[in-house]
Design a protein around this motif. Structure first.
Motif, short mmCIF file in Angstrom:
data_model
loop_
_atom_site.label_atom_id
_atom_site.label_comp_id
_atom_site.label_asym_id
_atom_site.label_seq_id
_atom_site.Cartn_x
_atom_site.Cartn_y
_atom_site.Cartn_z
N GLY A 38 0.69 -1.18 0.03
CA GLY A 38 -0.22 -0.37 -0.09
C GLY A 38 0.64 1.13 0.24
O GLY A 38 0.24 2.41 -0.10
N ALA A 39 1.82 0.76 -0.06
CA ALA A 39 2.89 2.25 -0.58
C ALA A 39 2.74 2.98 -1.23
O ALA A 39 3.81 4.51 -1.89
N LEU A 40 2.60 2.39 -2.40
CA LEU A 40 2.56 2.64 -3.91
C LEU A 40 1.33 2.59 -4.38
O LEU A 40 0.20 1.52 -4.30
N ASP A 41 1.38 3.96 -5.88
CA ASP A 41 -0.22 3.90 -6.24
C ASP A 41 -0.62 3.26 -7.55
O ASP A 41 -0.89 2.18 -7.66
N VAL A 42 0.32 2.78 -7.94
CA VAL A 42 1.23 2.67 -9.55
C VAL A 42 2.83 2.97 -9.76
O VAL A 42 3.11 2.70 -9.25
N SER A 63 -7.08 -0.11 -4.78
CA SER A 63 -7.24 1.46 -3.79
C SER A 63 -7.19 2.65 -4.59
O SER A 63 -8.01 3.11 -5.14
N ALA A 64 -5.60 2.80 -5.07
CA ALA A 64 -6.13 3.80 -6.19
C ALA A 64 -6.59 3.31 -8.21
O ALA A 64 -7.70 4.66 -7.95
N ILE A 65 -7.26 2.21 -7.62
CA ILE A 65 -8.27 2.33 -8.84
C ILE A 65 -9.41 2.49 -8.72
O ILE A 65 -10.18 3.82 -9.27
N ALA A 66 -9.54 2.54 -7.15
CA ALA A 66 -11.42 2.65 -6.71
C ALA A 66 -11.11 4.52 -6.31
O ALA A 66 -12.37 4.75 -7.20
N THR A 67 -9.81 5.28 -5.51
CA THR A 67 -10.08 6.10 -5.38
C THR A 67 -9.61 7.28 -6.33
O THR A 67 -9.84 8.43 -6.18
N LYS A 68 -8.69 6.83 -7.05
CA LYS A 68 -7.82 7.88 -7.94
C LYS A 68 -7.99 7.76 -9.15
O LYS A 68 -7.29 8.01 -10.16
N ARG A 69 -9.23 7.08 -10.13
CA ARG A 69 -9.37 6.24 -11.26
C ARG A 69 -9.05 7.41 -12.48
O ARG A 69 -8.01 7.27 -13.27
N ALA A 70 -9.32 8.55 -12.06
CA ALA A 70 -9.07 9.76 -13.33
C ALA A 70 -7.86 9.66 -13.47
O ALA A 70 -7.22 10.11 -14.35
#
Length: 326
Positions: free
Chosen positions: A83-87, A224-231
């Motif tokens: 969970g330390a990175l988004d992509v 998590s990033a897919i769900a909360t930072k999709r744009a």
């Protein structure tokens, strides 16, 4: 007198309206700044960050990127899992290895390189002439990734049992040293290591990945990033795809820029980029089918601990949306 009073009334209303508009804009700007997405992106030196910057697609981002540089793809996957990175990005099989262990991640985009740029190398003076000579030899490669897969697939194609050769799980840096020193007989690796070894160390290619491996590098995002930072994630995928297409028409400039960052020889990078012809791909039915076949073979080889449903490991909506926007 009434006209002047009327004018003053209009002036006061106009001033109030302009003030209210200014307050609204200021509040909206402050809200946007406060809510501006931050993407935590894992990279390697000379990787996606430098590609975005040299191509010009790092400009005017509607979100902030916090870059973290890693020495290899494996720790990028570990950071995503934690969970330390988004992509981040990694080879297809390395991604599947971590996904199989339960990491909350998905492949959301990717690139494909020429499969010949995954190769098994030997020293210039080695008696090994072809894959048929690998029986009984000590072969190095990355565990759970392209290296181990290419070794097993090459042995199988040459009708050599996997257990009739010794696998040495080594990363590229250690494997290069081991090959030069003679403590391993062959080394399975990818570009730019192949070009460096052949141009500078006079190593020879005795087998490659053509017909054996998909040679796909995935862009990977946390659930998590897919769900909360999709744009923001969607925008990054599109920019990376455009930057990769730019690089195909600017190989000299791309190689020169990366050489300055990585201190790798420019001729090595130019050779690698020209051979790879790395291009963006959609995550479509064909890619899922191809990676599924490689995944099933990896399970049979013992690289993956269990059979996977690759369709559940990918999120096809990001590249589908990118294709629809062109």
């Amino acid at each position: 007198m009434s006209i002047n009073s009327h004018d003053r009334s209009i002036t006061r209303r106009l001033a109030f309206s302009l003030f209210a508009a200014a307050v609204t804009l200021s509040t909206a700007a402050s809200s946007f700044a406060a809510d501006r997405a931050v993407l935590r992106v894992g990279d390697q030196k000379g990787g996606n960050r430098s590609l975005l910057e040299i191509s010009g697609f790092a400009k005017d981002l509607p979100y902030k990127i916090e870059w973290s540089e890693f020495p290899a793809a494996a720790p990028i996957l570990e950071a995503l899992n934690a969970g330390a990175l988004d992509v981040g990005y990694t080879g297809d099989l390395s991604f599947l290895t971590v996904y199989a262990a339960g990491a909350p991640i998905k492949a959301i985009g990717g690139t494909r390189s020429d499969a010949k740029t995954q190769a098994i190398l030997v020293r210039q003076d080695s008696p090994i002439k072809s894959a048929a000579d690998l029986k009984g030899k000590r072969l190095a490669g990355t565990r759970g990734g392209w290296g181990q897969f290419l070794i097993d697939a090459t042995l199988e194609k040459a009708q050599i049992r996997i257990e009739d050769a010794t696998f040495a799980p080594l990363g590229p840096v250690d494997a290069k040293v081991a090959l030069v020193a003679g403590s391993i007989d062959a080394w399975a690796v990818w570009e730019p290591y192949v070009s460096f070894a052949t141009l500078k160390d006079k190593a020879r290619v005795i087998a490659d990945g053509e017909g054996l491996t998909p040679t796909i590098t995935f862009i990977v995002a946390s659930d998590s990033a897919i769900a909360t930072k999709r744009a923001a994630v969607q925008d990054l995928v599109q920019r990376l795809n455009k930057a990769r297409l730019w690089s195909l028409d600017h190989l000299d400039e791309y190689a020169r820029s990366t050489a300055e960052l990585t201190k790798l020889p420019e001729d090595v990078l130019l050779s690698a980029y020209a051979a790879q012809r790395t291009s963006p791909i959609p995550i479509d039915e064909n890619v899922v089918k191809e990676v599924q076949e490689a995944s099933d073979r990896s399970t049979r080889y013992g690289i993956l601990p269990k059979t996977l449903d690759v369709s559940k490991a990918v999120d096809r909506s990001f590249t589908a949306a990118a294709a629809g926007s062109n």
